[in-house]
Design an enzyme around this catalytic site. Structure first.
Site, PDB file in Angstrom:
ATOM      1  NE  ARG A  40       9.062 -44.741 -94.615  1.00 34.39           N
ATOM      2  CZ  ARG A  40      10.205 -44.525 -95.264  1.00 34.39           C
ATOM      3  NH1 ARG A  40      10.572 -43.280 -95.544  1.00 34.39           N
ATOM      4  NH2 ARG A  40      10.969 -45.505 -95.639  1.00 34.39           N
ATOM      5  CG  LEU A  41      14.544 -42.134 -88.897  1.00 37.79           C
ATOM      6  CD1 LEU A  41      14.332 -40.660 -89.217  1.00 37.79           C
ATOM      7  CD2 LEU A  41      15.067 -42.283 -87.474  1.00 37.79           C
ATOM      8  CG  ASP A  42      14.287 -42.044 -95.253  1.00 40.78           C
ATOM      9  OD1 ASP A  42      13.166 -42.535 -95.460  1.00 40.78           O
ATOM     10  OD2 ASP A  42      14.626 -40.909 -95.640  1.00 40.78           O
ATOM     11  CE1 TYR A  43      18.336 -51.249 -93.809  1.00 39.71           C
ATOM     12  CE2 TYR A  43      19.932 -50.125 -95.205  1.00 39.71           C
ATOM     13  CZ  TYR A  43      19.553 -51.236 -94.459  1.00 39.71           C
ATOM     14  OH  TYR A  43      20.388 -52.314 -94.369  1.00 39.71           O
ATOM     15  CB  SER A  45      17.675 -41.345 -91.319  1.00 43.21           C
ATOM     16  OG  SER A  45      17.738 -40.730 -92.586  1.00 43.21           O
TER      17      SER A  45
END
Length: 204
Positions: A40-43, A45
């Site tokens: 995942r990749l943060d909202y 980022s």
């Protein structure tokens, strides 16, 4: 053959295909069915997010035990010091334990797309860029690491995961690749016994 999609995830997009709150998701950028995010990749980022149609490959990329290198560019508040870089390289004490040593270096020039919306800068405080390469996947790890050494992250972009990198992808763009799966290692303790060979008896 497994396929993988490399997406340059824009700021403010969830690393999932649905959201009951109506926020932007991967469905707004990936028209292909049967693909799921590997990690995942943060909202808040940006940068490289990998998706695949193969469950085993998804597990291989995202599982913490694989310790796949992830390269980030972080714009931090303040002119990052040599001491801060040294602490990042040695490991930083966080609430969930000390981080593994990271590769950290100051970036003198960064050529990236402008973020939408722009970061909030304070005119009296400069900003600087640092490249961090880590092999862990803790929640918001890079942001917590830079804050722990006194330089909060204002903007975070993931540039590479293992041998996959953004290349020329702009925000919202993606490209597809085929992946040649490596043979799975044989489990320890279950090695195949040597086969017996029937040799003709020698005449006495």
């Amino acid at each position: 053959m497994p396929k993988i999609i490399l997406l340059n995830k824009p700021f403010g997009v969830l690393s999932q295909f649905t959201d009951p709150q109506g926020r932007a998701t991967l469905a707004d950028y990936i028209p292909h069915k049967g693909f799921y995010a590997a990690g995942r990749l943060d909202y808040d980022s940006e940068g490289l997010l990998l998706l695949t149609d193969d469950g085993a490959l998804q597990h291989q990329i995202s599982h913490p035990k694989r310790k796949m290198a992830k390269t980030y560019w972080a714009q931090v508040e303040g002119d990052i010091s040599d001491d801060a870089l040294m602490f990042l390289r040695k490991g930083v004490d966080l609430k969930d334990g000390r981080t593994a040593p990271a590769k950290a270096r100051r970036l003198s020039e960064v050529d990236l797309w402008p973020r939408n919306p722009p970061i909030r800068e304070r005119k009296s405080i400069p900003t600087s860029w640092v490249e961090l390469i880590i092999h862990e996947g803790r929640n918001r790890q890079v942001r917590r690491m830079t804050a722990a050494v006194g330089f909060p992250t204002l903007r975070l972009v993931r540039m590479a995961i293992g041998n996959w990198n953004l290349g020329t992808l702009q925000p919202g763009q993606h490209r597809s690749e085929e992946v040649f799966s490596a043979p799975k290692p044989r489990p320890k303790g279950k090695s195949k016994p040597p086969q017996k060979r029937n040799h003709p008896r020698r005449r006495q």
